[in-house]
Every structure is written in structure tokens, then in C-alpha cells.
Design a protein around this motif. Structure first.
Motif, PDB file in Angstrom:
ATOM      1  N   GLU A 136       0.832  -1.205   0.000  1.00 11.33           N
ATOM      2  CA  GLU A 136       0.000   0.000   0.000  1.00 11.33           C
ATOM      3  C   GLU A 136       0.865   1.253   0.000  1.00 11.33           C
ATOM      4  O   GLU A 136       1.866   1.331   0.712  1.00 11.33           O
ATOM      5  CB  GLU A 136      -0.909   0.009   1.234  1.00 11.33           C
ATOM      6  CG  GLU A 136      -1.930  -1.102   1.234  1.00 11.33           C
ATOM      7  CD  GLU A 136      -2.791  -1.071   2.488  1.00 11.33           C
ATOM      8  OE1 GLU A 136      -2.819  -0.044   3.181  1.00 11.33           O
ATOM      9  OE2 GLU A 136      -3.427  -2.095   2.764  1.00 11.33           O
ATOM     10  N   ASP A 137       0.455   2.255  -0.791  1.00 18.23           N
ATOM     11  CA  ASP A 137       1.202   3.499  -0.884  1.00 18.23           C
ATOM     12  C   ASP A 137       1.329   4.205   0.466  1.00 18.23           C
ATOM     13  O   ASP A 137       2.370   4.778   0.772  1.00 18.23           O
ATOM     14  CB  ASP A 137       0.571   4.437  -1.915  1.00 18.23           C
ATOM     15  CG  ASP A 137       0.830   3.977  -3.347  1.00 18.23           C
ATOM     16  OD1 ASP A 137       1.801   3.226  -3.556  1.00 18.23           O
ATOM     17  OD2 ASP A 137       0.063   4.384  -4.237  1.00 18.23           O
ATOM     18  N   ALA A 138       0.275   4.166   1.274  1.00 19.96           N
ATOM     19  CA  ALA A 138       0.317   4.825   2.585  1.00 19.96           C
ATOM     20  C   ALA A 138       1.397   4.207   3.466  1.00 19.96           C
ATOM     21  O   ALA A 138       2.124   4.930   4.166  1.00 19.96           O
ATOM     22  CB  ALA A 138      -1.042   4.732   3.273  1.00 19.96           C
ATOM     23  N   MET A 139       1.534   2.898   3.407  1.00 22.04           N
ATOM     24  CA  MET A 139       2.563   2.231   4.206  1.00 22.04           C
ATOM     25  C   MET A 139       3.954   2.563   3.663  1.00 22.04           C
ATOM     26  O   MET A 139       4.895   2.778   4.434  1.00 22.04           O
ATOM     27  CB  MET A 139       2.332   0.717   4.206  1.00 22.04           C
ATOM     28  CG  MET A 139       3.247  -0.029   5.148  1.00 22.04           C
ATOM     29  SD  MET A 139       3.179   0.520   6.877  1.00 22.04           S
ATOM     30  CE  MET A 139       1.588  -0.074   7.363  1.00 22.04           C
ATOM     31  N   ALA A 194      13.339   4.616   5.649  1.00 25.44           N
ATOM     32  CA  ALA A 194      13.641   3.498   4.749  1.00 25.44           C
ATOM     33  C   ALA A 194      14.220   4.034   3.440  1.00 25.44           C
ATOM     34  O   ALA A 194      13.787   5.067   2.933  1.00 25.44           O
ATOM     35  CB  ALA A 194      12.392   2.677   4.464  1.00 25.44           C
ATOM     36  N   THR A 195      15.183   3.322   2.904  1.00 27.65           N
ATOM     37  CA  THR A 195      15.835   3.702   1.664  1.00 27.65           C
ATOM     38  C   THR A 195      15.052   3.220   0.448  1.00 27.65           C
ATOM     39  O   THR A 195      15.007   3.891  -0.577  1.00 27.65           O
ATOM     40  CB  THR A 195      17.265   3.103   1.616  1.00 27.65           C
ATOM     41  OG1 THR A 195      17.938   3.445   2.813  1.00 27.65           O
ATOM     42  CG2 THR A 195      18.035   3.590   0.415  1.00 27.65           C
ATOM     43  N   GLY A 196      14.437   2.028   0.564  1.00 27.15           N
ATOM     44  CA  GLY A 196      13.722   1.448  -0.561  1.00 27.15           C
ATOM     45  C   GLY A 196      12.735   0.396  -0.103  1.00 27.15           C
ATOM     46  O   GLY A 196      12.635   0.078   1.086  1.00 27.15           O
ATOM     47  N   TRP A 197      12.000  -0.166  -1.076  1.00 21.36           N
ATOM     48  CA  TRP A 197      10.901  -1.080  -0.794  1.00 21.36           C
ATOM     49  C   TRP A 197      10.830  -2.124  -1.894  1.00 21.36           C
ATOM     50  O   TRP A 197      10.779  -1.783  -3.073  1.00 21.36           O
ATOM     51  CB  TRP A 197       9.607  -0.268  -0.786  1.00 21.36           C
ATOM     52  CG  TRP A 197       8.395  -0.974  -0.282  1.00 21.36           C
ATOM     53  CD1 TRP A 197       7.652  -1.904  -0.962  1.00 21.36           C
ATOM     54  CD2 TRP A 197       7.750  -0.789   0.968  1.00 21.36           C
ATOM     55  NE1 TRP A 197       6.602  -2.309  -0.197  1.00 21.36           N
ATOM     56  CE2 TRP A 197       6.628  -1.635   1.001  1.00 21.36           C
ATOM     57  CE3 TRP A 197       8.018   0.013   2.073  1.00 21.36           C
ATOM     58  CZ2 TRP A 197       5.781  -1.702   2.091  1.00 21.36           C
ATOM     59  CZ3 TRP A 197       7.170  -0.048   3.148  1.00 21.36           C
ATOM     60  CH2 TRP A 197       6.063  -0.903   3.152  1.00 21.36           C
ATOM     61  N   LEU A 198      10.847  -3.388  -1.522  1.00 23.15           N
ATOM     62  CA  LEU A 198      10.630  -4.496  -2.445  1.00 23.15           C
ATOM     63  C   LEU A 198       9.489  -5.343  -1.908  1.00 23.15           C
ATOM     64  O   LEU A 198       9.370  -5.520  -0.696  1.00 23.15           O
ATOM     65  CB  LEU A 198      11.875  -5.369  -2.577  1.00 23.15           C
ATOM     66  CG  LEU A 198      13.089  -4.731  -3.243  1.00 23.15           C
ATOM     67  CD1 LEU A 198      14.308  -5.617  -3.058  1.00 23.15           C
ATOM     68  CD2 LEU A 198      12.817  -4.507  -4.715  1.00 23.15           C
TER      69      LEU A 198
END
Length: 122
Positions: free
Chosen positions: A87-90, A99-103
Motif C-alpha cells: 500500500e502506498d500509505a505504508m 527506509a531507503t527502498g521497498w521491495l
């Protein structure tokens, strides 16, 4: 010099998959089973990167990141979320926490290695 990466995830099988991908690419890996253990290990050693899950018992990944970012020794350490959440909100909360990034899980090992190399510059 080999980069060292801390993996924080409550799933043993996910930690094993990440460990296999990273060690196969030449990285040194340390594991933690939840955010509290991850925080302790991160504060006890210097890591080049931290990869964490979001939803874990004892301490979630978001809380762990917020606590790590309060430490001058950890303020510049890249931290990637590897989670089932999308989710974009998370994602915005994670970015705000540091956080640097998201996978998103399930992950493709080659994609994980590509992101790790890009973030670490090696």
C-alpha cells in the motif's frame, strides 16, 4: 571488501532465501528473527545495509527503523523493506521513518541483488 548485510525477518524460510541470494552474490549475511533482535544486532555491529520485513512479532520493521535512525551510527545505513505490504500509505510511512527502498514479496533473487548492488554501489 565484502559488504555485510543484516536480514531481519520472522520467517526462517524467507531469511534462508535472502541469505542464499546474497551469499551467492558475495555478501556477508547476519540474520535476526524480529525487529528487537535486529535492533540489538544493528547496534552491536556495523552493517553496510539492512533488509527488513515489516510485520514481525516483538517489534515490527517500521519501529525498528525509527529507532535505528535515532542513532548517529545508523543514520546513513541503507535500509530496504522486503515485505508483502504494497500500500502506498505504508510506503510513505516507511520513507518518513527513514527506509531507503521497498521491495515486495515474493521477490526475485536477481532483482534483489540488482537493488542491493545499486544501493551499495558495488
Amino acid at each position: 571488501m565484502t559488504a555485510s548485510i543484516l536480514i531481519v525477518d520472522d520467517s526462517n524460510s524467507v531469511r534462508m532465501a535472502i541469505r542464499m541470494a546474497l551469499t551467492g552474490a558475495g555478501y556477508a549475511v547476519t540474520e535476526a528473527a524480529d525487529g528487537a533482535q535486529g535492533l540489538s544486532k544493528a547496534n552491536g555491529s556495523k552493517f553496510d545495509m539492512i533488509i527488513t520485513d515489516l510485520n514481525m512479532p516483538n517489534m515490527d520493521g517500521l519501529t525498528m527503523i525509527r529507532m535505528l535512525r535515532k542513532s548517529p551510527a545508523q543514520c546513513g545505513t541503507p535500509i530496504l523493506f522486503l515485505t508483502t505490504e504494497s500500500e502506498d500509505a505504508m510506503k510513505q510511512q516507511a520513507k518518513a521513518a527513514g527506509a531507503t527502498g521497498w521491495l515486495v514479496k515474493p521477490f526475485v533473487p536477481d532483482q534483489l541483488i540488482k537493488v542491493v548492488r545499486k544501493v551499495l554501489g558495488r
